[in-house]
Design an enzyme around this catalytic site. Structure first.
Site, PDB file in Angstrom:
ATOM      1  N   CYS A 114       0.925  -1.214   0.108  1.00 37.13           N
ATOM      2  CA  CYS A 114       0.053   0.102   0.037  1.00 37.13           C
ATOM      3  C   CYS A 114       0.744   1.363   0.136  1.00 37.13           C
ATOM      4  CB  CYS A 114      -0.848  -0.030   1.203  1.00 37.13           C
ATOM      5  SG  CYS A 114      -1.868  -1.449   1.468  1.00 37.13           S
ATOM      6  N   HIS A 161      -2.664   7.093   3.571  1.00 39.12           N
ATOM      7  CA  HIS A 161      -3.127   5.981   2.921  1.00 39.12           C
ATOM      8  C   HIS A 161      -4.510   5.503   3.739  1.00 39.12           C
ATOM      9  CE1 HIS A 161      -3.706   1.986   1.702  1.00 39.12           C
ATOM     10  NE2 HIS A 161      -3.476   1.289   2.878  1.00 39.12           N
ATOM     11  N   ASN A 216     -10.100   0.093   1.383  1.00 34.59           N
ATOM     12  CA  ASN A 216      -8.778   0.271   1.114  1.00 34.59           C
ATOM     13  C   ASN A 216      -8.411  -0.306  -0.272  1.00 34.59           C
ATOM     14  OD1 ASN A 216      -5.984  -0.616   1.268  1.00 34.59           O
ATOM     15  ND2 ASN A 216      -5.999  -1.465   3.073  1.00 34.59           N
TER      16      ASN A 216
HETATM   17  O1  UT7 Z   1      -3.365  -1.405   3.791  1.00 33.46           O
HETATM   18  C1  UT7 Z   1      -2.469  -1.661   4.746  1.00 33.46           C
HETATM   19  C2  UT7 Z   1      -2.945  -2.809   5.654  1.00 33.46           C
HETATM   20  N1  UT7 Z   1      -4.142  -2.913   6.197  1.00 33.46           N
HETATM   21  C3  UT7 Z   1      -4.491  -2.340   7.146  1.00 33.46           C
HETATM   22  O2  UT7 Z   1      -3.857  -1.206   7.581  1.00 33.46           O
HETATM   23  C4  UT7 Z   1      -5.472  -2.889   8.273  1.00 33.46           C
HETATM   24  C5  UT7 Z   1      -5.093  -2.698   9.722  1.00 33.46           C
HETATM   25  N2  UT7 Z   1      -5.716  -3.302  10.671  1.00 33.46           N
HETATM   26  C6  UT7 Z   1      -7.177  -3.033  10.905  1.00 33.46           C
HETATM   27  O3  UT7 Z   1      -7.452  -2.065  10.263  1.00 33.46           O
HETATM   28  C7  UT7 Z   1      -8.070  -3.598  11.911  1.00 33.46           C
HETATM   29  O4  UT7 Z   1      -7.057  -4.461  12.876  1.00 33.46           O
HETATM   30  C8  UT7 Z   1      -9.080  -4.516  11.520  1.00 33.46           C
HETATM   31  C9  UT7 Z   1     -10.244  -3.742  10.982  1.00 33.46           C
HETATM   32  C10 UT7 Z   1      -8.630  -5.610  10.345  1.00 33.46           C
HETATM   33  C11 UT7 Z   1      -9.644  -5.340  12.627  1.00 33.46           C
HETATM   34  O5  UT7 Z   1     -10.063  -4.347  13.560  1.00 33.46           O
HETATM   35  P1  UT7 Z   1      -9.806  -4.636  15.174  1.00 33.46           P
HETATM   36  O6  UT7 Z   1     -10.372  -3.818  15.782  1.00 33.46           O
HETATM   37  O7  UT7 Z   1      -8.402  -4.938  15.079  1.00 33.46           O
HETATM   38  O8  UT7 Z   1     -10.829  -6.100  15.340  1.00 33.46           O
HETATM   39  P2  UT7 Z   1     -10.024  -7.666  15.683  1.00 33.46           P
HETATM   40  O9  UT7 Z   1      -9.368  -8.064  14.711  1.00 33.46           O
HETATM   41  O10 UT7 Z   1      -9.319  -7.348  17.242  1.00 33.46           O
HETATM   42  O11 UT7 Z   1     -11.398  -8.211  15.856  1.00 33.46           O
HETATM   43  C12 UT7 Z   1     -12.419  -8.109  17.106  1.00 33.46           C
HETATM   44  C13 UT7 Z   1     -13.480  -9.143  16.844  1.00 33.46           C
HETATM   45  C14 UT7 Z   1     -12.989 -10.520  16.882  1.00 33.46           C
HETATM   46  O12 UT7 Z   1     -13.961 -11.179  17.487  1.00 33.46           O
HETATM   47  P3  UT7 Z   1     -13.562 -11.726  19.049  1.00 33.46           P
HETATM   48  O13 UT7 Z   1     -12.412 -12.588  18.653  1.00 33.46           O
HETATM   49  O14 UT7 Z   1     -13.306 -10.599  19.944  1.00 33.46           O
HETATM   50  O15 UT7 Z   1     -14.983 -12.655  19.437  1.00 33.46           O
HETATM   51  C15 UT7 Z   1     -13.142 -10.829  15.319  1.00 33.46           C
HETATM   52  O16 UT7 Z   1     -13.213 -12.177  15.115  1.00 33.46           O
HETATM   53  O17 UT7 Z   1     -14.106  -8.826  15.655  1.00 33.46           O
HETATM   54  C16 UT7 Z   1     -14.612 -10.011  14.964  1.00 33.46           C
HETATM   55  N3  UT7 Z   1     -14.261  -9.815  13.752  1.00 33.46           N
HETATM   56  C17 UT7 Z   1     -15.420  -9.153  13.015  1.00 33.46           C
HETATM   57  N4  UT7 Z   1     -16.700  -9.203  13.433  1.00 33.46           N
HETATM   58  C18 UT7 Z   1     -17.832  -8.699  12.491  1.00 33.46           C
HETATM   59  C19 UT7 Z   1     -13.416  -9.756  12.650  1.00 33.46           C
HETATM   60  N5  UT7 Z   1     -13.954  -9.048  11.463  1.00 33.46           N
HETATM   61  C20 UT7 Z   1     -15.006  -9.114  11.623  1.00 33.46           C
HETATM   62  C21 UT7 Z   1     -15.872  -8.509  10.819  1.00 33.46           C
HETATM   63  N6  UT7 Z   1     -17.350  -8.537  11.152  1.00 33.46           N
HETATM   64  N7  UT7 Z   1     -15.947  -8.269   9.531  1.00 33.46           N
END
Ligand code: UT7
Length: 330
Positions: A117, A257, A287
């Site tokens: 990215c 980004h 993204n």
């Molecule tokens: O372009 C450069 C590369 N990409 C990035 O910059 C992305 C960087 N990361 C992020 O933006 C965030 O980490 C995410 C948006 C990917 C995830 O957000 P988060 O606040 O870090 O959530 P998490 O991964 O800690 O997940 C929290 C919960 C989990 O459930 P449990 O384990 O707490 O029960 C996930 O399983 O949310 C769950 N979850 C979802 N729930 C509903 C993960 N994806 C989803 C979803 N819908 N799409």
């Protein structure tokens, strides 16, 4: 003999996105997710998704035509084409060569650049070197992706994040001091496993097994990338401005980004920048990897927000892991 560097200024910008809009509500029907989760965790409301006949070069060419139009240039004026992408039409030839052919840019050298990215900002800094040294006069820089083609539409932790699109700029020789003022490029290859597409290269060539194991799709450690992103988005921008001899209060626009509005907000808070100076469109496009900064830049230019003389910082971060920031005087 000391050779004074010429300036490398942006003479035109453009962008192109597929027509098809996929909303969070559409995704609710595909995976176990909700509009509320996606909006609050990422700020994304909708994204564009290419149809089966559209590849990365198609979007790149459309964005390039817009940028050339704004610059008042013909494709035959181009000396160089650099396409930043992680979703090339194929492993080779480069997407830049496909763009060169479609545009009819017969005099242009062409190559792709892979920096995740951060790719568009890496490509901008790279192309500018050829202009600043006097080797070339006009360069087309494109960030273009069809991430939908490498997205695992069964993986809710990634499929809600990405979108397709392309952004382009035409760089041209300018008086010294105009255009690119400074840049910072960085990489930390020890983070190579944090965000990747494992198969289809020489390490794991495509096979029935790699397909069955879904190894041709994006894999990401979201949490780790999030922490990395917040840190480098602020640090790289601050460092690029310092190299330019400018203070944060002299920055007119920040084009980060567009991965997640929470990442942007956290970095902007650390930089203590007023929100009006920050260009955000992740809500409408998700993204788009190497395309995101270029699309956001084009929207800000076409809407008249960015004006001549202003200082604009563009900063990307992504797979590699990589980061890149470039400061321009418009
Ligand atoms: O372009 C450069 C590369 N990409 C990035 O910059 C992305 C960087 N990361 C992020 O933006 C965030 O980490 C995410 C948006 C990917 C995830 O957000 P988060 O606040 O870090 O959530 P998490 O991964 O800690 O997940 C929290 C919960 C989990 O459930 P449990 O384990 O707490 O029960 C996930 O399983 O949310 C769950 N979850 C979802 N729930 C509903 C993960 N994806 C989803 C979803 N819908 N799409």
């Amino acid at each position: 003999m000391v050779h004074e560097l010429s300036g490398a200024a942006i003479a035109g910008t453009g962008h192109a996105v597929p027509e098809r809009v996929v909303t969070n509500f559409d995704l609710e029907k595909m995976v176990d997710t909700s509009d509320e989760w996606i909006r609050t965790r990422t700020g994304i409301r909708e994204r564009r998704v290419a149809d089966e006949n559209t590849a990365t070069s198609d979007l790149a060419v459309a964005a390039a035509r817009e940028a050339l139009d704004m610059a008042g240039m013909a494709p035959s004026d181009l000396d160089l084409i650099v396409v930043a992408t992680v979703t090339p039409d194929m492993l080779f030839p480069s997407t830049a060569c496909l763009v060169q052919d479609r545009l009819g840019a017969a005099h242009a050298a062409a190559f792709d650049l892979s920096a995740g990215c951060s790719g568009f900002v890496y490509a901008l800094a790279t192309a500018a070197q050829f202009i600043q040294t006097g080797a070339y006069s006009n360069a087309l820089v494109v960030g273009a992706e069809t991430l939908s083609k490498i997205t695992d539409w069964q993986d809710r932790s990634t499929c809600v994040l990405f979108g397709d699109g392309a952004g382009a700029v035409v760089l041209k020789a300018a008086p010294a001091g105009k255009g690119l003022v400074s840049f910072v490029l960085g990489a930390d290859g020890s983070g190579k496993d944090k965000l990747r597409l494992p198969a289809g290269g020489s390490r794991l060539p495509a096979s029935a097994e790699t397909v069955a194991q879904r190894q041709h799709y994006i894999q990401m450690c979201g949490h780790d990338v999030f922490r990395f992103a917040v840190r480098v988005l602020g640090e790289a921008t601050r460092e690029a401005l310092e190299k330019a001899g400018l203070g944060l209060n002299q920055l007119d626009f920040f084009v980060p980004h567009q991965a997640n509005v929470r990442i942007i907000d956290a970095a902007v808070e650390r930089l203590e920048l007023p929100k009006e100076k920050v260009i955000v469109n992740v809500d409408r496009f998700g993204n788009t990897s190497a395309a995101s900064v270029a699309i956001a830049l084009d929207e800000a230019v076409r809407s008249g927000r960015i004006q001549p003389g202003q200082v604009v910082a563009m900063t990307g971060f992504g797979a590699g892991l990589t980061w890149a920031s470039a400061v321009f005087r418009w």
